[in-house]
Design an enzyme around this catalytic site. Structure first.
Site, PDB file in Angstrom:
ATOM      1  N   ASP A  33     -11.920   8.599 -20.214  1.00 21.44           N
ATOM      2  CA  ASP A  33     -11.418   9.013 -18.898  1.00 21.44           C
ATOM      3  C   ASP A  33     -10.994   7.803 -18.051  1.00 21.44           C
ATOM      4  O   ASP A  33     -11.656   7.437 -17.085  1.00 21.44           O
ATOM      5  CB  ASP A  33     -12.523   9.821 -18.191  1.00 21.44           C
ATOM      6  CG  ASP A  33     -11.982  10.634 -17.019  1.00 21.44           C
ATOM      7  OD1 ASP A  33     -10.866  10.337 -16.548  1.00 21.44           O
ATOM      8  OD2 ASP A  33     -12.689  11.555 -16.569  1.00 21.44           O
ATOM      9  N   SER A  49     -16.085   8.725  -8.998  1.00 19.73           N
ATOM     10  CA  SER A  49     -15.196   8.724 -10.145  1.00 19.73           C
ATOM     11  C   SER A  49     -14.291   7.524 -10.066  1.00 19.73           C
ATOM     12  O   SER A  49     -13.709   7.247  -9.022  1.00 19.73           O
ATOM     13  CB  SER A  49     -14.331   9.982 -10.157  1.00 19.73           C
ATOM     14  OG  SER A  49     -15.008  10.973 -10.847  1.00 19.73           O
ATOM     15  N   HIS A 107      -8.818  11.485 -14.726  1.00 22.46           N
ATOM     16  CA  HIS A 107      -8.771  12.684 -13.877  1.00 22.46           C
ATOM     17  C   HIS A 107      -8.445  12.350 -12.430  1.00 22.46           C
ATOM     18  O   HIS A 107      -8.057  13.221 -11.669  1.00 22.46           O
ATOM     19  CB  HIS A 107     -10.047  13.533 -14.012  1.00 22.46           C
ATOM     20  CG  HIS A 107     -11.264  13.016 -13.328  1.00 22.46           C
ATOM     21  ND1 HIS A 107     -12.235  12.268 -13.956  1.00 22.46           N
ATOM     22  CD2 HIS A 107     -11.698  13.159 -12.059  1.00 22.46           C
ATOM     23  CE1 HIS A 107     -13.206  11.986 -13.110  1.00 22.46           C
ATOM     24  NE2 HIS A 107     -12.908  12.515 -11.942  1.00 22.46           N
TER      25      HIS A 107
HETATM   26  N1  ARG Z   1     -16.768  16.282 -13.586  1.00 18.67           N
HETATM   27  C1  ARG Z   1     -16.024  15.099 -13.302  1.00 18.67           C
HETATM   28  C2  ARG Z   1     -15.881  14.945 -11.780  1.00 18.67           C
HETATM   29  O1  ARG Z   1     -16.524  15.587 -11.044  1.00 18.67           O
HETATM   30  C3  ARG Z   1     -14.738  15.044 -14.049  1.00 18.67           C
HETATM   31  C4  ARG Z   1     -13.740  16.112 -13.759  1.00 18.67           C
HETATM   32  C5  ARG Z   1     -12.460  16.073 -14.514  1.00 18.67           C
HETATM   33  N2  ARG Z   1     -12.543  16.694 -15.815  1.00 18.67           N
HETATM   34  C6  ARG Z   1     -12.277  18.016 -16.085  1.00 18.67           C
HETATM   35  N3  ARG Z   1     -12.402  18.446 -17.322  1.00 18.67           N
HETATM   36  N4  ARG Z   1     -11.908  18.871 -15.156  1.00 18.67           N
HETATM   37  O2  ARG Z   1     -14.889  14.862 -11.146  1.00 18.67           O
HETATM   38  N1  GLU Z   2     -16.243  13.256 -11.661  1.00 17.80           N
HETATM   39  C1  GLU Z   2     -16.729  12.955 -10.344  1.00 17.80           C
HETATM   40  C2  GLU Z   2     -15.614  12.510  -9.389  1.00 17.80           C
HETATM   41  O1  GLU Z   2     -14.487  12.894  -9.529  1.00 17.80           O
HETATM   42  C3  GLU Z   2     -17.794  11.926 -10.408  1.00 17.80           C
HETATM   43  C4  GLU Z   2     -18.944  12.484 -11.073  1.00 17.80           C
HETATM   44  C5  GLU Z   2     -19.997  12.973 -10.097  1.00 17.80           C
HETATM   45  O2  GLU Z   2     -19.778  13.870  -9.288  1.00 17.80           O
HETATM   46  O3  GLU Z   2     -21.051  12.388 -10.251  1.00 17.80           O
HETATM   47  O4  GLU Z   2     -15.861  11.823  -8.428  1.00 17.80           O
END
Ligand code: ARG
Ligand code: GLU
Length: 720
Positions: A221, A655, A85
């Site tokens: 990921d 991330s 991502h």
């Molecule tokens: N929640 C994760 C972060 O904060 C991954 C986001 C990407 N994945 C998604 N399905 N949008 O960035």
């Molecule tokens: N998915 C998050 C990012 O893009 C990291 C996960 C979190 O926020 O802990 O940095």
């Protein structure tokens, strides 16, 4: 047993049963303070192995990827791993309907096939230095907040200038603990970063938005890039002759699966936490700010979803925008739930009451600090209506793509209205705008934006507090019988800026009169009216109140440290390099439910089987390999672990951060937190807060067996 023995047993008992979670994101150069704790939990190296300015250390393998993510080097040839991502928008930029890398994945078969990326940088920290005494040297207690800020800013800028050695380094002085400390960060920025490999969406985005922020998880990921350097391993713009960058240190990759209770640490660039907020601020965020953002994004995402379902082209164009809107939208919902569950506002009120007692107990302290929380309350009462209006603008009209795009033309219009400007004088600005316009229209569907404008305008009018609707907008609306639907239809019928053909025509055959006409262009009017109202009427007063709030936090946090000098308070995340540590462990999120510490490939098959939700789509080949447990040299007795949770305190920006073992080996890549832990940016709960990572064994298996890109493993140092 004597008393000491009983105590010892009790102590051992609490150590072995306590959760390994340790709240805090620590500065690498100060990590020696945590060494006792870390080593007791199973860390086998020293503080110098993690951070050193004299010899290569693990910090040299950790990079800031782009602006919002982390990555790490896993080969001597600059091979870098980050999240899928995090690389998504770059992968999207190489994707077309015919060459759909998003769906099918991409693997460069050799270095010549690696794809260059515009505007992608990798930043490596050289050193960090405590510069507090120098920044605060000329500060005196009599100074006003404004004066103080003037001095700290100008001293910071001159420290940065000195340290940059004439532009060789990127330098930044950052405040910590709301300005009780200042640190200088010196980094090198690499500009030639190429895409090496990406798994298909069905691996890299498996579970999609359905599973986002949720455990149990089965997402691969990860994505590979390579950093290239010019002469002497130094940064250079893209050039075919550039050589792979040789990092001072790279991580060895563990092929072993994580085991429960293993020590883990996450090394990366967490973006922002708000650990020390007062009850007033938490109350506002929880009950006003997040619900507002959730409501606006729900509407916009509905519009995107419908459009993306009907056209492959739109699906590709809006992949990255959709993912980024959806991500915070879902997180806020988890956070609201988590903060309510912790009763965060009341917990804060109680902490403040305790602090107020402590303040009152000592005459000297009382003389300084009495009324601190009353002052917070008064000032937040002025601040929050502005903050609400600002969020409403950003989550509303500013989320319409045409608004952001139209604002790029402000300068051009301004120049065209100046009688002294000549056509030639406009050219530089035109040249700046052309690539912006090309990029914008590549991923723009006016019909989607028309629906967005209608929706956000209607909400903006309905939710604005009295006095916060710009007169210009009211006047503009009058022409459309005060109807947001007519307004947006009007914008999309008449504006030059919503049409690629008309915009490009205007930029190619420049005529002063055409540009001047933009003053009446309905998209331009809409965007600039709202934006200047925000800048002058909201942003400016907000910034000046913010300065006063910051100064109260400086006093508050300092008082906390004086009150409990033995507590090791961590500084809020601010996108600087940090280490956080914990253990591989599950949790008990709700009555009767236990989260295991890992998932396996079995869960991928189960999810794929259970529904026709396309977030769980997998290819026939993946299904077959998983059914046959075709794991090659990876996995253990037919079990391949996919994701795992651990009790590291992480946030957005982490991330792509490597998860390191007690020996400093790469054991996986962090990419998320569980639903029950998203509130940890404001309030951490050691029982609930878990970060989610992909196991290194799953990454190695996908790359070598599934994607047949095993040549990439040859440049890694894999340990078992
Ligand atoms: N929640 C994760 C972060 O904060 C991954 C986001 C990407 N994945 C998604 N399905 N949008 O960035
Ligand atoms: N998915 C998050 C990012 O893009 C990291 C996960 C979190 O926020 O802990 O940095």
């Amino acid at each position: 047993m004597n008393k000491r023995e009983i105590l010892l047993i009790l102590l051992l008992f609490t150590i072995s049963t306590r959760s390994g979670a340790v709240e805090g994101m620590w500065l690498p150069s100060m990590i020696w303070k945590n060494m006792g704790d870390m080593q007791a939990m199973g860390f086998g190296l020293s503080a110098d192995d993690l951070y050193s300015e004299d010899s290569p250390s693990i910090k040299d393998a950790i990079v800031r990827f782009g602006r919002g993510c982390t990555g790490s080097f896993i080969s001597p040839d600059g091979l870098l791993i980050t999240n899928h991502h995090c690389g998504l928008s770059k992968l999207q930029s190489h994707t077309t309907v015919e060459n759909d890398y998003l769906t099918h994945g991409f693997w460069a078969a050799n270095r010549a096939e690696e794809l260059k990326n515009e505007e992608l940088t990798v930043t490596i920290l050289v050193r960090m230095t405590d510069v507090t005494s120098r920044v605060l040297e000329k500060i005196s207690p009599e100074m006003s907040e404004q004066q103080r800020r003037g001095v700290t800013t100008s001293v910071s800028r001159s420290i940065e200038r000195e340290a940059s050695e004439g532009g060789k380094y990127e330098t930044k002085v950052e405040p910590f603990y709301s300005g009780n400390q200042y640190w200088l960060f010196v980094s090198v920025v690499y500009r030639d970063v190429r895409l090496v490999g990406a798994p298909p969406s069905s691996v890299g985005k498996f579970g999609g938005d359905t599973d986002n922020w949720v455990w149990p998880r089965h997402t691969g990921d990860f994505m590979f890039f390579r950093v290239y350097a010019g002469a002497n391993n130094q940064p250079a713009d893209y050039h075919p002759d550039n050589r792979p960058f040789k990092p001072a240190r790279f991580l060895k990759v563990s092929a072993m699966p994580p085991q429960e209770n293993d020590f883990t640490m996450v090394y990366g660039f967490p973006g922002r936490t708000s650990r020390y907020l007062t009850s007033d601020a938490v109350d506002f965020i929880l009950n006003r700010e997040y619900p507002l953002g959730i409501e606006m994004r729900t509407g916009i995402l509905d519009i995107y979803r419908q459009a993306m379902a009907t056209s492959a082209k739109t699906r590709i164009q809006y992949t990255s925008k959709q993912a980024s809107l959806a991500n915070a939208w879902k997180k806020w919902q988890g956070e609201v739930r988590g903060l309510n569950r912790l009763d965060a506002v009341n917990v804060k009120i109680q902490q403040e009451a305790e602090m107020a007692c402590w303040i009152a107990a000592d005459q000297v302290t009382a003389a300084h600090l009495n009324g601190l929380f009353e002052e917070f309350s008064i000032i937040y009462k002025q601040f929050h209506p502005l903050r609400y209006a600002s969020r409403l603008y950003f989550e509303g009209p500013r989320n319409a793509e045409i608004v952001k795009f139209a604002l790029n033309f402000e300068k051009l219009v301004e120049l065209s209205l100046d009688p002294k400007t000549t056509l030639a004088g406009l050219q530089a600005e035109i040249d700046r705008l052309k690539p912006i316009a090309t990029r914008f229209f590549r991923d723009y569907e006016p019909e989607i934006d028309r629906d967005v404008i209608e929706f956000v305008t209607e909400r903006y009018l309905a939710l604005s507090e009295p006095g916060f609707i710009p007169g210009g907008l009211t006047a503009h609306l009058k022409k459309y019988r005060n109807d947001p639907a007519r307004l947006s239809a009007g914008i999309f019928r008449k504006s030059v800026l919503v049409s690629e053909q008309k915009t490009m025509e205007m930029l190619r055959n420049v005529s002063l009169s055409d540009i001047r006409k933009l003053v009446r262009d309905p998209a331009f009017v809409y965007a600039t009216t709202l934006n200047s109202f925000h800048t002058n009427g909201i942003q400016t007063p907000m910034t000046s109140i913010q300065t006063r709030i910051d100064s109260l936090y400086r006093v508050y946090i300092n008082a906390m440290m004086v009150k409990d000098p033995q507590t090791n308070y961590f500084p809020d995340a601010n996108s600087t390099l940090r280490i956080t540590y914990g253990r591989v462990e599950g949790s008990r999120p709700r009555d009767g439910i236990i989260y295991d510490y890992h998932t396996t490939t079995q869960g991928i098959l189960e999810k794929a089987d259970a529904t026709d939700n396309e977030d769980y789509f997998i290819s026939d080949r993946l299904q077959e390999m998983l059914l046959n447990r075709d794991f090659g040299q990876f996995g253990n007795q037919g079990v391949l672990k996919v994701n795992f949770v651990a009790s590291n305190h992480t946030t957005g920006g982490n991330s792509g951060s490597p998860v390191l073992s007690g020996q400093g080996y790469f054991m996986g890549i962090n990419f998320d937190r569980s639903w029950e832990s998203t509130m940890s940016d404001i309030m951490f709960d050691p029982q609930q807060c878990r970060n989610i990572s992909v196991t290194s064994e799953y990454i190695l298996w996908v790359v070598s067996q599934y994607a047949r890109a095993d040549y990439l493993l040859q440049e890694m140092e894999i340990v078992r």
